[in-house]
Design a protein around this motif. Structure first.
Motif, PDB file in Angstrom:
ATOM      1  N   GLU A 183     -56.186  16.742  32.812  1.00 12.79           N
ATOM      2  CA  GLU A 183     -56.175  17.176  31.360  1.00 12.79           C
ATOM      3  C   GLU A 183     -57.594  17.332  30.707  1.00 12.79           C
ATOM      4  OE1 GLU A 183     -53.490  14.239  29.736  1.00 12.79           O
ATOM      5  OE2 GLU A 183     -51.850  15.897  29.911  1.00 12.79           O
ATOM      6  N   ARG A 184     -58.558  17.671  31.447  1.00 11.13           N
ATOM      7  CA  ARG A 184     -60.045  17.990  31.253  1.00 11.13           C
ATOM      8  C   ARG A 184     -60.789  18.662  32.166  1.00 11.13           C
ATOM      9  NH1 ARG A 184     -64.383  13.674  33.203  1.00 11.13           N
ATOM     10  NH2 ARG A 184     -65.203  15.724  33.500  1.00 11.13           N
ATOM     11  N   TYR A 185     -61.845  19.305  31.725  1.00 13.00           N
ATOM     12  CA  TYR A 185     -62.859  20.151  32.693  1.00 13.00           C
ATOM     13  C   TYR A 185     -63.329  19.165  33.593  1.00 13.00           C
ATOM     14  CZ  TYR A 185     -66.279  23.096  34.448  1.00 13.00           C
ATOM     15  OH  TYR A 185     -67.121  24.012  35.200  1.00 13.00           O
ATOM     16  N   PRO A 186     -63.294  19.530  35.092  1.00 16.73           N
ATOM     17  CA  PRO A 186     -62.894  21.050  35.470  1.00 16.73           C
ATOM     18  C   PRO A 186     -61.476  21.112  35.825  1.00 16.73           C
ATOM     19  CG  PRO A 186     -64.004  19.679  37.173  1.00 16.73           C
ATOM     20  CD  PRO A 186     -64.006  18.706  36.041  1.00 16.73           C
ATOM     21  N   TYR A 187     -60.377  20.311  35.394  1.00 18.07           N
ATOM     22  CA  TYR A 187     -59.091  20.457  35.474  1.00 18.07           C
ATOM     23  C   TYR A 187     -58.510  20.158  36.888  1.00 18.07           C
ATOM     24  CZ  TYR A 187     -60.173  22.498  30.996  1.00 18.07           C
ATOM     25  OH  TYR A 187     -60.780  22.795  29.404  1.00 18.07           O
ATOM     26  N   HIS A 188     -59.291  20.670  37.862  1.00 15.12           N
ATOM     27  CA  HIS A 188     -58.715  20.631  39.230  1.00 15.12           C
ATOM     28  C   HIS A 188     -59.699  19.344  39.750  1.00 15.12           C
ATOM     29  CE1 HIS A 188     -56.894  24.641  39.938  1.00 15.12           C
ATOM     30  NE2 HIS A 188     -57.892  25.135  38.953  1.00 15.12           N
ATOM     31  N   GLY A 189     -58.784  18.334  39.993  1.00 14.08           N
ATOM     32  CA  GLY A 189     -59.475  17.133  40.638  1.00 14.08           C
ATOM     33  C   GLY A 189     -58.792  16.598  41.868  1.00 14.08           C
ATOM     34  N   TYR A 190     -58.880  15.474  42.107  1.00 10.62           N
ATOM     35  CA  TYR A 190     -58.205  14.553  43.395  1.00 10.62           C
ATOM     36  C   TYR A 190     -58.095  13.191  42.865  1.00 10.62           C
ATOM     37  CZ  TYR A 190     -60.539  18.152  45.953  1.00 10.62           C
ATOM     38  OH  TYR A 190     -60.751  19.402  46.462  1.00 10.62           O
ATOM     39  N   ARG A 191     -56.768  12.863  42.936  1.00 12.19           N
ATOM     40  CA  ARG A 191     -56.144  11.429  42.428  1.00 12.19           C
ATOM     41  C   ARG A 191     -55.442  10.555  43.417  1.00 12.19           C
ATOM     42  NH1 ARG A 191     -54.858   9.814  37.206  1.00 12.19           N
ATOM     43  NH2 ARG A 191     -53.347   8.320  37.005  1.00 12.19           N
ATOM     44  N   GLY A 192     -55.849   9.471  43.584  1.00 12.36           N
ATOM     45  CA  GLY A 192     -55.089   8.395  44.548  1.00 12.36           C
ATOM     46  C   GLY A 192     -53.682   8.087  44.163  1.00 12.36           C
ATOM     47  N   THR A 193     -52.773   7.779  45.160  1.00 18.87           N
ATOM     48  CA  THR A 193     -51.496   7.440  45.001  1.00 18.87           C
ATOM     49  C   THR A 193     -51.065   5.970  45.581  1.00 18.87           C
ATOM     50  OG1 THR A 193     -51.087   8.612  46.981  1.00 18.87           O
ATOM     51  CG2 THR A 193     -50.877   9.862  44.953  1.00 18.87           C
ATOM     52  N   LYS A 194     -52.089   5.623  46.605  1.00 14.66           N
ATOM     53  CA  LYS A 194     -51.425   4.457  47.194  1.00 14.66           C
ATOM     54  C   LYS A 194     -52.261   3.110  46.702  1.00 14.66           C
ATOM     55  CE  LYS A 194     -51.652   6.649  51.721  1.00 14.66           C
ATOM     56  NZ  LYS A 194     -52.231   6.704  53.077  1.00 14.66           N
TER      57      LYS A 194
END
Length: 310
Positions: free
Chosen positions: A95-106
């Motif tokens: 929800e912020r620039y650059p909008y496309h990111g990478y997020r952890g899940t583990k």
């Protein structure tokens, strides 16, 4: 006759001068391509990474160039490890620039643990390590009205630095139900160390409202419906979340170098200070920051009353 001769000489001078003019084409230098990495892991939250590419100072920025600078999806492989678990972060829309990111899940960040970041992009590898220090709580928050204004003002807060020397802090704010991200205050530094306040009580005031600083997609200064006070002030009826984080020395040095660069960059009598990235391996700009975070949420009831929100 003298006048005619003078005119002829003047004309000859113009012709001679014109013949000496040479068109010069300057080939402006292009900046070496580097990744710009914004990576963070907060206590009790998943790691988040944004990646983009730099551009030359002389580049004429437009939407096509800006969008092409964003590294997204399978373009990069982003890996974070806590020493026991390795997580390959998933491409995610933020929800912020650059909008496309990478997020952890583990796994989520834990206090007093270290985290390794590895980014693989176009046969290059980028690395960094950060730690999450113990969070320090905010002791109290208050609201001060602007002189002559009965609804708008600035916040202030107080905390006590631990006796142990070598603590570093960052401060962010978010207006709940209005803003989707925590932002640095509009004015003043959002970082602090304890060189001068070790073990003491410290008051931070005034704390201004923050805003999205990407001027291309969201230039608040050109928004005719938004006046200056609304941009930088909180108001009666706002619910505000204060995010105070403890960070390690490398993270503090990065932000400190950013502020020095901003200050010296506008000084014609000195060279701009370079920004100290804490990303290693292939050359890159940016940071990998772990934060031991404490949140305090308040509702501004009136000019003298704040209610803590659980």
């Amino acid at each position: 006759m003298k006048m005619k001769l003078r005119n002829i000489i003047f004309l000859l001078l113009i012709i001679i001068t014109s013949s000496c003019i040479k068109d010069i084409s300057l080939e402006l230098p292009k900046a070496d391509e580097k990744l710009v990495i914004e990576a963070m892991i907060d206590s009790d939250d998943y790691p988040i990474v944004f990646i983009s590419k730099n551009s030359s100072y002389f580049t004429n920025i437009d939407t096509t160039i800006l969008n092409a600078s964003i590294v997204k999806g399978s373009d990069a492989c982003v890996i974070v490890s806590n020493g026991a678990i390795t997580d390959t972060l998933k491409p995610t829309i933020m929800e912020r620039y650059p909008y496309h990111g990478y997020r952890g899940t583990k796994f989520k960040g834990e206090v007093n643990k270290s985290y390794d970041l590895k980014i693989l992009y176009q046969d290059k590898e980028y690395n960094s390590t950060t730690t999450i220090p113990e969070p320090v709580p905010i002791d109290s928050v208050w609201f001060n009205l602007l002189p002559g204004n009965d609804t708008m003002g600035f916040l202030g807060f107080k905390f006590t630095d631990p006796e142990k020397f070598g603590n570093y802090y960052t401060f962010y704010v978010k207006v709940l139900e209005q803003q989707k991200w925590y932002y640095r205050p509009s004015f003043g530094s959002h970082i602090l160390d304890d060189k001068l306040l070790n073990g003491q009580e410290f008051s931070y005031t005034p704390l201004t409202k923050g805003y999205e600083r990407n001027a291309y997609y969201h230039n608040v200064w050109l928004d005719e419906d938004l006046d200056f006070l609304s941009l930088v002030c909180f108001k009666v009826g706002d619910s505000v979340s204060l995010k105070m984080s403890s960070i390690d020395a490398n993270s503090f040095n990065f932000w400190s170098s950013v502020y020095r660069n901003v200050l010296t960059g506008s000084n014609p009598f000195t060279n701009p200070a370079s920004v100290k990235s804490n990303i290693y391996g292939s050359p890159a700009n940016g940071h990998w920051i772990g934060s031991g975070t404490h949140f305090t949420n308040v509702y501004i009831t009136d000019s003298a009353t704040l209610i803590l929100i659980p």
